[in-house]
Design an enzyme around this catalytic site. Structure first.
Site, mmCIF file in Angstrom:
data_model
loop_
_atom_site.group_PDB
_atom_site.id
_atom_site.type_symbol
_atom_site.label_atom_id
_atom_site.label_comp_id
_atom_site.label_asym_id
_atom_site.label_seq_id
_atom_site.Cartn_x
_atom_site.Cartn_y
_atom_site.Cartn_z
ATOM 1 N N GLU A 184 -3.299 7.820 -4.788
ATOM 2 C CA GLU A 184 -3.772 7.821 -6.627
ATOM 3 C C GLU A 184 -5.001 8.243 -7.402
ATOM 4 O O GLU A 184 -6.092 8.299 -7.083
ATOM 5 C CB GLU A 184 -3.976 5.997 -6.303
ATOM 6 C CG GLU A 184 -2.722 5.165 -5.556
ATOM 7 C CD GLU A 184 -2.665 4.154 -5.493
ATOM 8 O OE1 GLU A 184 -3.261 3.406 -6.233
ATOM 9 O OE2 GLU A 184 -1.942 3.117 -5.375
ATOM 10 N N ARG B 283 1.004 -1.119 0.397
ATOM 11 C CA ARG B 283 0.206 -0.052 0.225
ATOM 12 C C ARG B 283 1.154 1.202 0.000
ATOM 13 O O ARG B 283 2.057 1.312 0.358
ATOM 14 C CB ARG B 283 -0.501 -0.114 1.106
ATOM 15 C CG ARG B 283 -2.051 -1.130 1.323
ATOM 16 C CD ARG B 283 -3.267 -0.809 0.490
ATOM 17 N NE ARG B 283 -3.664 -1.504 -0.106
ATOM 18 C CZ ARG B 283 -3.725 -2.821 -0.861
ATOM 19 N NH1 ARG B 283 -3.501 -1.973 -1.889
ATOM 20 N NH2 ARG B 283 -5.411 -3.905 -0.767
ATOM 21 N N HIS C 37 -1.304 -1.059 -10.077
ATOM 22 C CA HIS C 37 -2.044 -1.716 -9.281
ATOM 23 C C HIS C 37 -2.960 -2.708 -9.184
ATOM 24 O O HIS C 37 -4.031 -2.284 -8.898
ATOM 25 C CB HIS C 37 -2.025 -1.158 -7.988
ATOM 26 C CG HIS C 37 -2.476 -2.229 -6.479
ATOM 27 N ND1 HIS C 37 -1.134 -2.403 -6.185
ATOM 28 C CD2 HIS C 37 -3.209 -2.542 -5.634
ATOM 29 C CE1 HIS C 37 -1.789 -3.676 -5.007
ATOM 30 N NE2 HIS C 37 -2.815 -3.273 -5.060
#
Length: 130
Positions: free
Chosen positions: A76, A47, A95
């Site tokens: 993000e 993370r 991701h």
């Protein structure tokens, strides 16, 4: 986490795959980055907040570590103005490694199951393999 401090100076690659919680938030901060050898690479697929991003940018800019591979950031999507985009020794990927067809096929069922668990006062399943 005390073992991490001992291992950082020895590692060629530090790969972060941990969950984000009170113990892991900013796990890799300026002090941890300072323990890494100049030839080491940091890989964060955990993370974004597991790494102190400002400290990472500073360590990379000063070449205190050799490079980084990241698919998560604090904010993000990563801002277009982030220095990370312009660093030749940084690899940034989306991701999405865990998003397979099988995951997509089962994600609604996992959601329903976890909602049912929450409504019954049970702990949701967090790391199901699908």
């Amino acid at each position: 986490m005390s073992e991490l401090k001992l291992l950082l100076p020895e590692a060629d690659f530090v790969a972060l795959t941990c969950p984000l919680n009170e113990e892991t938030e900013r796990l890799v901060d300026a002090q941890a980055l300072g323990r890494m050898k100049p030839s080491a690479h940091l890989v964060n697929v955990a993370r974004g907040r597991v790494v102190d991003e400002a400290a990472l940018v500073e360590a990379l800019a000063a070449r205190r570590i050799a490079g980084a591979g990241i698919d998560v950031t604090v904010e993000e999507p990563l801002a277009a103005t982030s220095a990370l985009w312009r660093m030749e020794h940084v690899l940034i990927t989306p991701h999405t490694a865990g998003e397979t067809r099988r995951y997509q096929d089962n994600v609604i069922e996992i959601l329903r199951d976890n909602l049912g668990r929450l409504w019954r006062g049970e702990e949701p399943l967090r790391n199901q393999v699908v």
